[in-house]
Design an enzyme around this catalytic site. Sequence first.
Site, PDB file in Angstrom:
ATOM      1  N   SER A 137       0.846  -0.948   0.370  1.00 38.76           N
ATOM      2  CA  SER A 137       0.035  -0.147   0.167  1.00 38.76           C
ATOM      3  C   SER A 137       0.807   1.223   0.144  1.00 38.76           C
ATOM      4  O   SER A 137       1.926   1.236   0.761  1.00 38.76           O
ATOM      5  CB  SER A 137      -1.091  -0.479   0.889  1.00 38.76           C
ATOM      6  N   TYR A 150      -1.076  -0.959  10.584  1.00 43.42           N
ATOM      7  CA  TYR A 150      -1.125  -1.160   9.307  1.00 43.42           C
ATOM      8  C   TYR A 150      -0.213  -0.448   9.003  1.00 43.42           C
ATOM      9  O   TYR A 150       0.682  -1.470   7.740  1.00 43.42           O
ATOM     10  CB  TYR A 150      -2.580  -0.561   8.884  1.00 43.42           C
TER      11      TYR A 150
END
Length: 288
Positions: A137, A150
Amino acid sequence: MAPLVWFITGASSGFGLSLSLHALSAGHQVVATVRNTAKSAEAVQKIQEKGGKIVELDVTKPDTIAQAVREAESTYGRIDVLVNNAGYSLLGAVEDLTDREGLQQMDTNFFGPLRLIRAVLPGMRARRSGTIVNITSIAGQDGLPSCGLYAASKFAVEGLSESLARELAPLGIAVLLVEPGSFRTNFWRAVQLNETGLSEPYRDGPVGDVLNRFGSVVGQQRGDPEKAAARIFEVVAGEGEAGQLKGRILRLPLGPDCVQRLEKKLKSVSSDLEAARKVAMSTDFDGA
């Protein structure tokens, strides 16, 4: 080129499903994993109708990973491309997160891919060919408020992949990091918030602001997951619009928002380096 055998995790939705269907439509063979076939019945049907093989797999259960890889290799004889896509996002202020929540995030997003990489490498090494695709990501480069764990899990996969790429290059095995920005998948609908909620000190500030912004973008993301899947496929297969990038890049950023955040991050790192250069260069032994 000859059809490739793809092993794609997290194929119940999003990039995993789109990439599975794209590869199958291009004449390749796909083993797609889902955690629960009953809960993912629609995706399972779509993949199977195109000729794909479905395997139930929870990447947090180490004992099942070797079995899933063996099943794929016994069916098609090999795995050419491993796509580590399964994962989720835990959001909350770092101070509010528990050890258990952190361990679950890392178990899925980092140790899951690590287990699969170890499982497929013996076969790839024996053939001296293969590609490992790790879906991270832009959060793996740029950690926003509320995304501490995350981002940490994705930063960890990025670091692992950098080392892995250097270890595997002499063995003929490629590594590709895919860094998506915001795409219109169910990713944000599946986000998990920390159990205790956002504590008072963080409600009016960067953490609360980002969480509110995330909630407002669900269903409004500019990114088209079908186009993202096509670009990933092209880089791996070496064909189509992005095919010229095969073997030339470690990182594949996807989406204008990803590019903007990455450019800002690079400028920040460069600025820190220049500001601290004199201090950094002053730490050797005298006369060394």
